[in-house]
Scaffold this motif. Structure first.
Motif, mmCIF file in Angstrom:
data_model
loop_
_atom_site.group_PDB
_atom_site.id
_atom_site.type_symbol
_atom_site.label_atom_id
_atom_site.label_comp_id
_atom_site.label_asym_id
_atom_site.label_seq_id
_atom_site.Cartn_x
_atom_site.Cartn_y
_atom_site.Cartn_z
ATOM 1 N N GLU A 1 12.792 16.752 -6.021
ATOM 2 C CA GLU A 1 14.156 16.892 -6.518
ATOM 3 C C GLU A 1 15.164 17.263 -5.433
ATOM 4 O OE1 GLU A 1 14.437 19.419 -9.909
ATOM 5 O OE2 GLU A 1 12.673 18.564 -10.888
ATOM 6 N N VAL A 2 14.693 17.437 -4.209
ATOM 7 C CA VAL A 2 15.578 17.917 -3.149
ATOM 8 C C VAL A 2 16.694 16.922 -2.846
ATOM 9 C CG1 VAL A 2 15.717 18.423 -0.676
ATOM 10 C CG2 VAL A 2 13.941 19.498 -2.068
ATOM 11 N N ALA B 1 22.578 28.406 21.579
ATOM 12 C CA ALA B 1 23.996 28.087 21.412
ATOM 13 C C ALA B 1 24.405 28.084 19.941
ATOM 14 C CB ALA B 1 24.296 26.732 22.038
ATOM 15 N N ALA B 2 23.644 28.781 19.097
ATOM 16 C CA ALA B 2 23.933 28.777 17.664
ATOM 17 C C ALA B 2 23.813 30.179 17.080
ATOM 18 C CB ALA B 2 22.998 27.825 16.942
ATOM 19 N N ASP B 3 24.501 30.398 15.972
ATOM 20 C CA ASP B 3 24.413 31.656 15.239
ATOM 21 C C ASP B 3 23.599 31.516 13.966
ATOM 22 O OD1 ASP B 3 26.269 33.342 16.878
ATOM 23 O OD2 ASP B 3 27.665 31.756 16.313
ATOM 24 N N CYS B 4 23.433 30.276 13.485
ATOM 25 C CA CYS B 4 22.714 30.040 12.242
ATOM 26 C C CYS B 4 22.272 28.588 12.174
ATOM 27 C CB CYS B 4 23.620 30.360 11.050
ATOM 28 S SG CYS B 4 22.855 30.116 9.429
ATOM 29 N N ALA B 5 21.128 28.351 11.560
ATOM 30 C CA ALA B 5 20.666 26.994 11.270
ATOM 31 C C ALA B 5 20.702 26.794 9.764
ATOM 32 C CB ALA B 5 19.251 26.783 11.801
ATOM 33 N N LEU B 6 21.134 25.616 9.331
ATOM 34 C CA LEU B 6 21.145 25.276 7.914
ATOM 35 C C LEU B 6 20.095 24.208 7.663
ATOM 36 C CD1 LEU B 6 22.307 25.373 5.041
ATOM 37 C CD2 LEU B 6 24.008 23.670 5.771
ATOM 38 N N ALA B 7 19.016 24.589 6.972
ATOM 39 C CA ALA B 7 17.956 23.652 6.616
ATOM 40 C C ALA B 7 18.259 23.051 5.251
ATOM 41 C CB ALA B 7 16.602 24.360 6.595
ATOM 42 N N MET B 8 17.714 21.857 5.009
ATOM 43 C CA MET B 8 18.014 21.166 3.762
ATOM 44 C C MET B 8 17.171 21.651 2.591
ATOM 45 S SD MET B 8 20.587 19.171 4.217
ATOM 46 C CE MET B 8 21.218 20.445 5.317
#
Length: 279
Positions: free
Chosen positions: A122-123, A208-215
């Protein structure tokens, strides 16, 4: 935790006093039926929800500055005939928050999720341009407000292998994720992607990032739990109050043995105090 007592935070534990011996400040909510360590009992499902409801009402009223939750056994609540997918979704509904984001913190990482507790089948249909744009707005806002990051840099994972390989391995990355990231960037949010998930978490990129957004849940969280299992913290962004929790489940096999590791709960308490509004 009262803001006035931020330095030596007052911790109020909500639950049945018989289960919380040794806690100095307990607000008693009685079990429906006596508890047996490690044994599930659907009769106590509404007791669990009553605890959450009390914590929510206290936070919304300004009585508490933050909420820290222990793990909950979702299956036993559903066995009691109450539809329950998780803390994140339940708290959003009770607080009437229009859009919340689940993020885990630990091991030097912050990993947020575009979808939470869904079957993998369902993702895809639950990832929409509008939903991702909202998620990126919440991330940007709460990383600024709660974590005090002036300009959060967010890396957005692709859904498909190689971010869809120009559409040959799926079109979601081209038609949904990329436009949402572009919309966020046009609004001044420092988001980039979609980035293939198998290379997003390499150290040089994360520097070089503050956060990762995974699906989805098992795309991002295995990385964080490898780096910080037992010390990670679950944070719900988008709520009108601070909420943190542990990074693990109930471990029923350890209940009553004295062998459970409290490390993640301690970290969740520390982070809640850090994120709570200043007096």
């Amino acid at each position: 935790m009262s803001a006035k007592q931020r330095r030596g935070a007052r911790i109020v534990v909500i639950g049945d006093r018989s289960l919380l011996q040794g806690c100095p400040d307990v607000e008693h909510i009685p079990l429906t039926r006596p508890s047996v360590a490690g044994k599930l009992d659907a009769a106590n499902a509404r007791y669990v929800l009553a605890i959450l409801d009390r914590a929510v009402s206290g936070c919304l009223a300004g009585e508490f500055d933050a909420m820290v939750t222990a793990p909950v056994q979702k299956s036993v609540i559903n066995d009691a005939g109450i539809a329950f997918t998780g803390h994140t979704e339940y708290l959003a509904e009770r607080a009437r928050a229009p859009h919340v984001v689940m993020m885990l913190v630990g091991g030097g990482l912050r990993v947020a999720l575009a979808t939470t507790h869904l079957p993998l089948s369902e993702v895809s249909k639950n990832i929409t341009r509008e939903g991702l744009a909202q998620t990126l707005r919440v991330l940007d806002s709460d990383l600024k407000k709660r974590f005090r990051i002036a300009r959060p840099r967010i890396l957005v994972a692709g859904l498909n292998p190689h971010s869809g390989e120009a559409g040959y391995l799926g079109r979601e990355d081209l038609e949904v994720i990329a436009p949402a990231v572009a919309e966020a960037a046009a609004a001044g949010i420092a988001a980039s992607g979609p980035i293939p998930a198998d290379t997003l978490f390499v150290p040089e990129r994360l520097k070089a990032a503050d956060c990762a957004l995974a699906m989805y849940h098992d795309q991002g969280l295995p990385v964080l739990k490898y780096a910080a299992f037992g010390r990670g913290v679950n944070v719900t962004l988008g709520l009108p109050f601070v909420r943190t929790s542990v990074d693990h489940g109930t471990a029923l096999d350890l209940a009553g043995t004295g062998k459970a590791d409290p490390g993640s709960l301690i970290e969740a308490l520390k982070l809640a105090i850090e994120l709570a509004p200043a007096a």
